[in-house]
Design a protein around this motif. Sequence first.
Motif, PDB file in Angstrom:
ATOM      1  N   LEU A  37     -22.944  14.771 -36.176  1.00 14.93           N
ATOM      2  CA  LEU A  37     -22.068  13.607 -36.338  1.00 14.93           C
ATOM      3  C   LEU A  37     -21.652  12.990 -35.006  1.00 14.93           C
ATOM      4  O   LEU A  37     -20.976  11.969 -34.976  1.00 14.93           O
ATOM      5  CB  LEU A  37     -20.824  13.984 -37.148  1.00 14.93           C
ATOM      6  CG  LEU A  37     -21.094  14.476 -38.572  1.00 14.93           C
ATOM      7  CD1 LEU A  37     -19.805  14.891 -39.248  1.00 14.93           C
ATOM      8  CD2 LEU A  37     -21.833  13.436 -39.378  1.00 14.93           C
ATOM      9  N   MET A  38     -22.063  13.620 -33.898  1.00 14.42           N
ATOM     10  CA  MET A  38     -21.769  13.094 -32.558  1.00 14.42           C
ATOM     11  C   MET A  38     -23.072  12.597 -31.930  1.00 14.42           C
ATOM     12  O   MET A  38     -24.091  13.276 -32.026  1.00 14.42           O
ATOM     13  CB  MET A  38     -21.197  14.184 -31.646  1.00 14.42           C
ATOM     14  CG  MET A  38     -19.843  14.672 -32.039  1.00 14.42           C
ATOM     15  SD  MET A  38     -19.124  15.796 -30.801  1.00 14.42           S
ATOM     16  CE  MET A  38     -20.126  17.251 -30.998  1.00 14.42           C
ATOM     17  N   PRO A  39     -23.062  11.438 -31.281  1.00 15.63           N
ATOM     18  CA  PRO A  39     -24.257  11.006 -30.551  1.00 15.63           C
ATOM     19  C   PRO A  39     -24.649  12.074 -29.527  1.00 15.63           C
ATOM     20  O   PRO A  39     -23.783  12.773 -28.980  1.00 15.63           O
ATOM     21  CB  PRO A  39     -23.812   9.717 -29.860  1.00 15.63           C
ATOM     22  CG  PRO A  39     -22.672   9.214 -30.679  1.00 15.63           C
ATOM     23  CD  PRO A  39     -21.979  10.452 -31.193  1.00 15.63           C
ATOM     24  N   ALA A  40     -25.931  12.210 -29.271  1.00 21.61           N
ATOM     25  CA  ALA A  40     -26.445  13.252 -28.374  1.00 21.61           C
ATOM     26  C   ALA A  40     -25.824  13.185 -26.978  1.00 21.61           C
ATOM     27  O   ALA A  40     -25.608  14.213 -26.344  1.00 21.61           O
ATOM     28  CB  ALA A  40     -27.960  13.164 -28.288  1.00 21.61           C
ATOM     29  N   ASP A  41     -25.510  11.987 -26.518  1.00 28.22           N
ATOM     30  CA  ASP A  41     -24.979  11.839 -25.157  1.00 28.22           C
ATOM     31  C   ASP A  41     -23.449  11.849 -25.099  1.00 28.22           C
ATOM     32  O   ASP A  41     -22.865  11.577 -24.068  1.00 28.22           O
ATOM     33  CB  ASP A  41     -25.513  10.560 -24.517  1.00 28.22           C
ATOM     34  CG  ASP A  41     -25.105   9.302 -25.285  1.00 28.22           C
ATOM     35  OD1 ASP A  41     -24.619   9.415 -26.437  1.00 28.22           O
ATOM     36  OD2 ASP A  41     -25.277   8.202 -24.738  1.00 28.22           O
ATOM     37  N   TYR A  42     -22.792  12.199 -26.193  1.00 23.83           N
ATOM     38  CA  TYR A  42     -21.337  12.187 -26.252  1.00 23.83           C
ATOM     39  C   TYR A  42     -20.776  13.586 -25.995  1.00 23.83           C
ATOM     40  O   TYR A  42     -21.239  14.570 -26.550  1.00 23.83           O
ATOM     41  CB  TYR A  42     -20.859  11.699 -27.621  1.00 23.83           C
ATOM     42  CG  TYR A  42     -19.368  11.831 -27.829  1.00 23.83           C
ATOM     43  CD1 TYR A  42     -18.491  10.934 -27.256  1.00 23.83           C
ATOM     44  CD2 TYR A  42     -18.847  12.874 -28.589  1.00 23.83           C
ATOM     45  CE1 TYR A  42     -17.119  11.058 -27.436  1.00 23.83           C
ATOM     46  CE2 TYR A  42     -17.481  13.003 -28.778  1.00 23.83           C
ATOM     47  CZ  TYR A  42     -16.627  12.094 -28.195  1.00 23.83           C
ATOM     48  OH  TYR A  42     -15.277  12.220 -28.373  1.00 23.83           O
ATOM     49  N   SER A  43     -19.764  13.652 -25.158  1.00 27.13           N
ATOM     50  CA  SER A  43     -19.035  14.893 -24.927  1.00 27.13           C
ATOM     51  C   SER A  43     -17.550  14.564 -24.862  1.00 27.13           C
ATOM     52  O   SER A  43     -17.127  13.804 -23.996  1.00 27.13           O
ATOM     53  CB  SER A  43     -19.464  15.551 -23.611  1.00 27.13           C
ATOM     54  OG  SER A  43     -18.574  16.598 -23.299  1.00 27.13           O
ATOM     55  N   PRO A  44     -16.761  15.124 -25.767  1.00 23.37           N
ATOM     56  CA  PRO A  44     -15.329  14.824 -25.734  1.00 23.37           C
ATOM     57  C   PRO A  44     -14.680  15.234 -24.416  1.00 23.37           C
ATOM     58  O   PRO A  44     -13.716  14.619 -23.976  1.00 23.37           O
ATOM     59  CB  PRO A  44     -14.748  15.615 -26.900  1.00 23.37           C
ATOM     60  CG  PRO A  44     -15.831  16.449 -27.452  1.00 23.37           C
ATOM     61  CD  PRO A  44     -17.114  16.032 -26.847  1.00 23.37           C
ATOM     62  N   LEU A  45     -15.217  16.246 -23.769  1.00 24.16           N
ATOM     63  CA  LEU A  45     -14.640  16.700 -22.503  1.00 24.16           C
ATOM     64  C   LEU A  45     -14.917  15.727 -21.367  1.00 24.16           C
ATOM     65  O   LEU A  45     -14.178  15.692 -20.379  1.00 24.16           O
ATOM     66  CB  LEU A  45     -15.174  18.084 -22.144  1.00 24.16           C
ATOM     67  CG  LEU A  45     -14.834  19.177 -23.152  1.00 24.16           C
ATOM     68  CD1 LEU A  45     -15.491  20.489 -22.749  1.00 24.16           C
ATOM     69  CD2 LEU A  45     -13.333  19.338 -23.288  1.00 24.16           C
ATOM     70  N   ALA A  77     -13.935   7.784 -30.907  1.00 28.83           N
ATOM     71  CA  ALA A  77     -15.181   8.457 -30.518  1.00 28.83           C
ATOM     72  C   ALA A  77     -16.364   7.815 -31.243  1.00 28.83           C
ATOM     73  O   ALA A  77     -16.250   7.424 -32.409  1.00 28.83           O
ATOM     74  CB  ALA A  77     -15.095   9.942 -30.856  1.00 28.83           C
ATOM     75  N   PRO A  78     -17.504   7.703 -30.583  1.00 29.47           N
ATOM     76  CA  PRO A  78     -18.663   7.055 -31.208  1.00 29.47           C
ATOM     77  C   PRO A  78     -19.245   7.890 -32.346  1.00 29.47           C
ATOM     78  O   PRO A  78     -19.222   9.122 -32.306  1.00 29.47           O
ATOM     79  CB  PRO A  78     -19.656   6.935 -30.051  1.00 29.47           C
ATOM     80  CG  PRO A  78     -19.285   8.026 -29.114  1.00 29.47           C
ATOM     81  CD  PRO A  78     -17.792   8.178 -29.235  1.00 29.47           C
ATOM     82  N   VAL A  79     -19.728   7.206 -33.360  1.00 30.29           N
ATOM     83  CA  VAL A  79     -20.350   7.849 -34.518  1.00 30.29           C
ATOM     84  C   VAL A  79     -21.865   7.682 -34.444  1.00 30.29           C
ATOM     85  O   VAL A  79     -22.381   7.011 -33.550  1.00 30.29           O
ATOM     86  CB  VAL A  79     -19.810   7.259 -35.839  1.00 30.29           C
ATOM     87  CG1 VAL A  79     -18.336   7.583 -36.009  1.00 30.29           C
ATOM     88  CG2 VAL A  79     -20.034   5.764 -35.911  1.00 30.29           C
ATOM     89  N   VAL A  80     -22.555   8.266 -35.393  1.00 28.07           N
ATOM     90  CA  VAL A  80     -24.014   8.158 -35.482  1.00 28.07           C
ATOM     91  C   VAL A  80     -24.326   7.237 -36.661  1.00 28.07           C
ATOM     92  O   VAL A  80     -24.216   7.650 -37.823  1.00 28.07           O
ATOM     93  CB  VAL A  80     -24.651   9.550 -35.672  1.00 28.07           C
ATOM     94  CG1 VAL A  80     -26.161   9.448 -35.813  1.00 28.07           C
ATOM     95  CG2 VAL A  80     -24.268  10.480 -34.528  1.00 28.07           C
ATOM     96  N   PRO A  81     -24.704   5.979 -36.380  1.00 31.33           N
ATOM     97  CA  PRO A  81     -24.929   5.011 -37.467  1.00 31.33           C
ATOM     98  C   PRO A  81     -25.980   5.462 -38.485  1.00 31.33           C
ATOM     99  O   PRO A  81     -25.891   5.108 -39.664  1.00 31.33           O
ATOM    100  CB  PRO A  81     -25.399   3.746 -36.743  1.00 31.33           C
ATOM    101  CG  PRO A  81     -24.998   3.923 -35.319  1.00 31.33           C
ATOM    102  CD  PRO A  81     -24.915   5.390 -35.064  1.00 31.33           C
TER     103      PRO A  81
END
Length: 177
Positions: A37-45, A77-81
């Motif tokens: 559910l998170m884009p591959a290039d997304y990291s909350p940290l 936070a970005p989602v995965v369309p």
Amino acid sequence: MQKIVALLSFLVIVCVAPVRAESVNGEPVEKIDWDILMPADYSPLAIFDTSQFSSLDDYDPMAEIKLKAMMEALSSAPVVPEMDGKMVRIPGFVVPLVEEGMKVSEFFLVPYFGACIHVPPPPSNQIIHVSFAPGVNVENLFDAIWVVGKLSVKTTVHELGTSGYTMEAFKVEAYKE
């Protein structure tokens, strides 16, 4: 001898026959985990620099500014369309939003116990707003569940958090692996 051969043939056919996948309303159900559910290039940290947090006092005006910025980043936070419209099965924990007694008909599904109750909540792409019309008896919020339903990319804002996804649930059951 013929009976043994026939029995062995039957067992081979049954054992190698493909396992029928779960489906709801004729749609195949995809078992997913939270990472998808998170884009591959997304990291909350990576959203904000936390190196200064330990030096901030709770009453420091900068602490409030940093917390507000962190909350805004987490809630957008970005989602995965590509997940929009998929029929999925995902495990998680219930954060009740609409309940009558022990029966919950609307809740946030989150990846770990206590999310949304403690600050900060998970990023919005790690919260699913679930509607389940018949409701589900929730006896213990510590217990994980499986939810099967149609996932949508849609934001829901609530005082407990912001979800990046919604789901119309068709089945809710106790978590068993």
